[in-house]
Design an enzyme around this catalytic site. Structure first.
Site, mmCIF file in Angstrom:
data_model
loop_
_atom_site.group_PDB
_atom_site.id
_atom_site.type_symbol
_atom_site.label_atom_id
_atom_site.label_comp_id
_atom_site.label_asym_id
_atom_site.label_seq_id
_atom_site.Cartn_x
_atom_site.Cartn_y
_atom_site.Cartn_z
ATOM 1 N N THR A 234 3.960 16.480 64.932
ATOM 2 C CA THR A 234 4.333 16.477 66.347
ATOM 3 C C THR A 234 3.279 15.715 67.147
ATOM 4 O OG1 THR A 234 5.037 17.886 68.193
ATOM 5 C CG2 THR A 234 3.271 18.756 66.811
ATOM 6 N N ASN A 235 3.295 15.819 68.446
ATOM 7 C CA ASN A 235 2.306 15.119 69.269
ATOM 8 C C ASN A 235 1.865 16.044 70.397
ATOM 9 O OD1 ASN A 235 4.173 14.708 71.577
ATOM 10 N ND2 ASN A 235 5.262 13.483 70.059
ATOM 11 N N ARG A 236 0.991 15.555 71.250
ATOM 12 C CA ARG A 236 0.344 16.451 72.210
ATOM 13 C C ARG A 236 1.078 16.564 73.550
ATOM 14 N NH1 ARG A 236 -5.330 14.501 72.867
ATOM 15 N NH2 ARG A 236 -5.466 16.374 74.154
ATOM 16 N N SER A 237 2.294 16.031 73.603
ATOM 17 C CA SER A 237 3.035 16.133 74.874
ATOM 18 C C SER A 237 3.317 17.601 75.215
ATOM 19 C CB SER A 237 4.358 15.372 74.740
ATOM 20 O OG SER A 237 5.184 15.671 75.837
#
Ligand code: C5P
Length: 461
Positions: A234-237
């Site tokens: 996933t990512n840090r959004s």
């Protein structure tokens, strides 16, 4: 036409308004200072707010108008202290007899006196009151103290018709004379706080319900792509930006469909927001392709704001059972489909190779992308073009005050039909509202063009 630089170019001037009938002239003074190139912020005593609405001054200055000495700014700073520390000058106009007395005694009970006490900037005061009040020895002594002990510049009142119906000394000096006094007080030293983030923030101006009848689809959050049933990439959004856009669109009367991946902030209030969960890029693509067409050939929404951080890669073959611990693990990743580019192609009637094979969807939806970059925004114009977007909001997510999880954002907006605009550091809500200003404008232009097209067709038949 190029404007000559004004005598207050780049300066921040605080206009303090106190409770005299002459307060009705304060908005005009703001205008004149702005015409000289100044950035203006307004301070009002409690009684001044009964003569002139803070909203009027807020709308003109585009900064929150300070009227409560105990109030904090949305970012947690103390409003009048920020003004005191960044203004190049404070001008109190009109200055009432009460204010002169409070100031002469150092009583900081309202934002105007509090700011003057807290600042090292020059102060200009323009008294305005009834003739007898101005002539009273108390007032005369207070004015003398401000001038001689504090070094304030006093712009003496004029003789003329007063609010009482009588004539005498006490009318607020002519506004150009007050502006000249401010220019003289500021002098030609360096601008005190040239950087916008140090200055008072931008005001959130209430927008009209200009998106009533529009359907906006907004995506928010970061997608997560399964490695196995318990792990993902996933990512840090956090979803803050997309959710700010959704809330702003709802506040402006739009019907909103919110397509959410993983978000770490509460979803907007309001039952009108239909929420579609879409955890992965695949699910988000399916949700958007379903929303894209209504009847055949007809667009299912007016605008898509794609604020979600969609993973660019996903595990090519996610494991069906949890992967066991091992010495090493090599994952093969495959690119995810570019959802926005695909939506844009379909909207424009193109096949996967970019050939026009169908009629474009009607009415043509406005498409907005976001580009999170680190360091340079150089790739943004190419992305706008390649994905066939109307607007691309690019930001440097590597910067401390602008990116994942922050409440503020510093963005550059690239447009298909114009030059890029770099916006100052703004709250995500204000970025959302400014972005929706552009979207509302594009939708109106789209509808006007369609209307003109229909009229032309009618005149041909
Ligand atoms: O190319 P990049 O990922 O920077 O593009 C960002 C924009 O494209 C965002 O609006 C994002 O939501 C969208 N995007 C997409 N599908 C992907 C990757 C990004 O729609 N697979």
């Amino acid at each position: 036409m190029r404007r000559e630089p004004g005598r207050l170019e780049g300066r921040l001037i605080a206009v303090g308004v106190t409770g005299s009938i002459a307060a009705y002239k304060a908005p005009e003074l703001v205008r004149l200072l702005q015409a000289e190139g100044a950035d203006v912020v307004a301070l009002l005593s409690p009684s001044a707010t009964r003569f002139v609405a803070p909203l009027t001054l807020e709308a003109l200055t585009r900064h929150p108008a300070e009227s409560d000495v105990l109030a904090l700014l949305p970012d947690g700073r103390i409003g009048h202290i920020v003004v005191a520390e960044t203004a190049d000058a404070v001008v109190v106009a009109p200055a009432t007899a009460h204010w002169l007395g409070a100031m002469a005694s150092g009583l900081a009970g309202d934002v105007v006196t509090a700011t003057c006490l807290a600042t090292t900037a020059p102060v200009v005061a323009a008294p305005a009151m009834d003739g007898e009040m101005y002539a009273h020895p108390a007032t005369t002594a207070n004015v003398r103290r401000l001038r001689e002990d504090f070094g304030y510049r006093i712009v003496a009142p004029e003789t003329g018709a007063l609010a009482s119906g009588r004539s005498g000394v006490g009318r607020l000096a002519a506004l150009p004379t007050i502006v000249d006094a401010v220019v003289a007080a500021v002098g030609d030293g360096p601008v005190r706080a040239p950087d916008a983030p140090a200055r008072p923030p931008e005001a959130i101006m209430p927008r009209e319900a200009d998106l009533t009848g529009r359907h906006l689809v907004i995506t928010a959050g970061g997608t997560s792509e399964a490695i196995d049933p318990v792990r993902s990439i996933t990512n840090r959004s956090t979803g803050k930006m997309g959710i700010a856009v959704a809330q702003a669109a709802l506040d402006r009367g739009a019907r909103v469909t919110l397509v959410v991946a993983n978000v770490r902030v509460p979803l907007p209030e309001g039952v009108r927001a239909a929420v579609v969960p879409a955890e992965s890029a695949g699910r988000m693509r399916a949700a958007l392709l379903e929303a894209l067409t209504d009847q055949p050939g007809q667009a299912g929404f007016d605008a898509l704001v794609m604020a979600a951080a969609v993973s660019d890669f996903r595990p090519a073959r996610p494991a069906e059972t949890k992967l066991a611990r091992a010495d090493s693990l090599t994952l093969e990743l495959e690119p995810t489909p570019d959802i926005l580019a695909e939506v844009s192609r379909i909207a424009r009637g193109m096949d996967a190779d970019g050939r026009e094979t169908r009629r474009p969807l009607e009415p043509r939806p406005v498409l907005v992308g976001f580009a999170a970059e680190t360091g340079s925004l150089a790739r943004a114009p190419e992305k706008l073009e390649r994905k066939g977007l109307d607007l691309l909001v690019a930001n440097d997510v590597g910067a401390a005050d602008s990116g994942f999880g922050t409440d503020t954002n510093r963005v550059t907006v690239y447009r298909a039909d114009g030059r890029p605009e770099s916006w100052p550091l703004l709250t995500k809500r204000e970025v959302a509202d400014r972005l929706l200003d552009l979207v509302a404008g594009l939708l109106d232009a789209r509808d006007a063009a369609a209307h003109t097209g229909l009229l032309t067709q009618e005149s041909r038949t």
